[in-house]
Design an enzyme around this catalytic site. Structure first.
Site, mmCIF file in Angstrom:
data_model
loop_
_atom_site.group_PDB
_atom_site.id
_atom_site.type_symbol
_atom_site.label_atom_id
_atom_site.label_comp_id
_atom_site.label_asym_id
_atom_site.label_seq_id
_atom_site.Cartn_x
_atom_site.Cartn_y
_atom_site.Cartn_z
ATOM 1 N N HIS A 12 1.080 -1.152 0.221
ATOM 2 C CA HIS A 12 -0.188 0.003 0.336
ATOM 3 C C HIS A 12 1.262 0.625 -0.133
ATOM 4 C CE1 HIS A 12 -3.849 2.329 0.561
ATOM 5 N NE2 HIS A 12 -2.859 3.231 1.447
ATOM 6 N N GLU A 13 1.906 1.197 0.522
ATOM 7 C CA GLU A 13 2.705 2.668 0.894
ATOM 8 C C GLU A 13 3.206 2.679 -0.737
ATOM 9 O OE1 GLU A 13 2.078 4.677 3.292
ATOM 10 O OE2 GLU A 13 1.137 3.687 4.225
ATOM 11 N N HIS A 63 1.905 4.512 -2.568
ATOM 12 C CA HIS A 63 2.449 6.487 -2.533
ATOM 13 C C HIS A 63 3.487 6.441 -2.735
ATOM 14 C CE1 HIS A 63 -2.011 6.303 -1.294
ATOM 15 N NE2 HIS A 63 -1.668 5.774 0.146
#
Length: 355
Positions: free
Chosen positions: A25-26, A29
């Site tokens: 997920h990170e 980003h």
């Protein structure tokens, strides 16, 4: 000693699964922010307080933090556009891409895992699925399904077990389907439309089931050119089921029980005992969940930040004051932390009570 070993195994698999989900997920980003020229000040494993700085590369410190249930990417000026390399200074469409990239990566992870499972093949229990009862005024009653009928196929998809039938019933809610039955020595086919919002306890078709386990298991696998589309389809089906589940919880037609980190850890430990493929499948389900929940328009979540970008676009580029947006996200984070504490407390109580 055995209980200690079980809990150690549970914690290990939970941290492994959760770590993969958060890292993916990170990374979404992080990669999109770097590509857009946004300064990333910190890539953190776990939540502060900081335990140690692993290393630095360019503008970014890679850190290990004391609270292991998560991770974060800290970008310059998430609410304040005064720095040209801040997130808030970027064009709206760039911010939309960066903020949604985490959820996008979780969906890609689910596609990858479901595709690998389809390539390898996963054992599927075999059951004789029989109608035990038919609800009054239900789709099943209208088309003449009776107790004792064995369900063979739905829209030419073989029903190997109850899970197959339930999944198809909810997936095809609102659509007319062909249900093939065996009644005594005869086979017959009826057409019905599973209900979108069924009465509580009846299900879309309006039947209760009995089952008889058959010896052995089926293992089905696919070549890669079929496995990847199946991975995409299963990810989309899972997302649809999650939305349907939330809708049923809101309407009160499904139980509203919510599990936090403790409950997820417990279930992860149980799933891990069933083998690597089941753990991969469970990880894919959690990854889709994480993607959807993060896109909810709630302050402090990615969806909450996306909502502010959309409001800005709707106002013709007029931005909400950074200090006001920051305050909203701060309050949202406080609420989320309180909810997490309450849910965790309930999880512990349920486990101690044998629930």
């Amino acid at each position: 000693m055995e209980n200690l070993a079980t809990w150690a195994s549970t914690i290990f698999y939970f941290l492994l699964v959760f770590g993969v989900l958060v890292l993916v997920h990170e990374l979404g980003h992080f990669i999109t922010a770097i590509r857009a020229g946004v300064r990333v000040e910190e890539f953190g494993f776990g939540y502060p307080p900081r335990a140690l700085t692993l290393f630095r590369r360019g503008d970014t410190a890679y850190t290990l933090n004391w609270l292991p249930l998560g991770g974060f990417v800290k970008m310059t000026g998430e609410d304040n556009p005064s720095d040209p390399r801040s997130l808030a200074a970027q064009k709206p469409w760039v911010r939309v891409v960066i903020l949604s990239a985490g959820a996008g990566m979780n969906l890609l992870l689910a596609v990858a895992l479901f595709s690998v499972i389809a390539l390898i093949g996963i054992p599927k229990a075999r059951e004789v699925v029989t109608v035990q009862g038919v609800a009054a005024n239900s789709p099943a009653e209208f088309v003449g399904i009776f107790a004792g009928d064995r369900i063979l196929r739905v829209d030419n998809t073989p029903i190997a077990n109850r899970e197959d039938l339930l999944r198809l019933a909810y997936d095809r809610a609102g659509q007319t389907v062909a249900v093939e039955l065996k009644r005594g020595k005869d086979n017959l086919t009826v057409s019905l439309t599973p209900r979108v919002n069924p009465p509580k306890g009846e299900g879309p078709i309006g039947i209760s089931l009995s089952f008889q386990k058959l010896p052995g298991e089926d293992t089905v696998n696919y070549p890669i050119w079929e496995a990847v589309p199946l991975g995409v389809r299963r990810t989309l089906d899972t997302a649809g089921q999650i939305f349907t589940g939330f809708g049923r919880m809101i309407q009160g037609t499904a139980p509203g029980q919510v599990g936090g980190p403790v409950e997820i850890a417990r279930v992860t430990g149980l799933v891990a005992q069933s083998g690597l493929l089941r753990l991969m499948e469970f990880t894919a389900l959690l990854s889709v969940n994480l993607a959807i929940i993060n896109l909810f328009p709630f302050p402090a979540l990615d969806g909450g930040r996306l909502l502010f970008v959309l409001i800005e676009a709707a106002r013709g580029g007029k931005r909400i004051a950074p200090e006001k947006e920051g305050l909203v996200h701060f309050i949202g984070m406080a609420i989320l932390l309180m909810l997490m504490i309450i849910i965790t407390f309930n999880d512990v109580q349920r486990i101690i009570g044998g629930g």
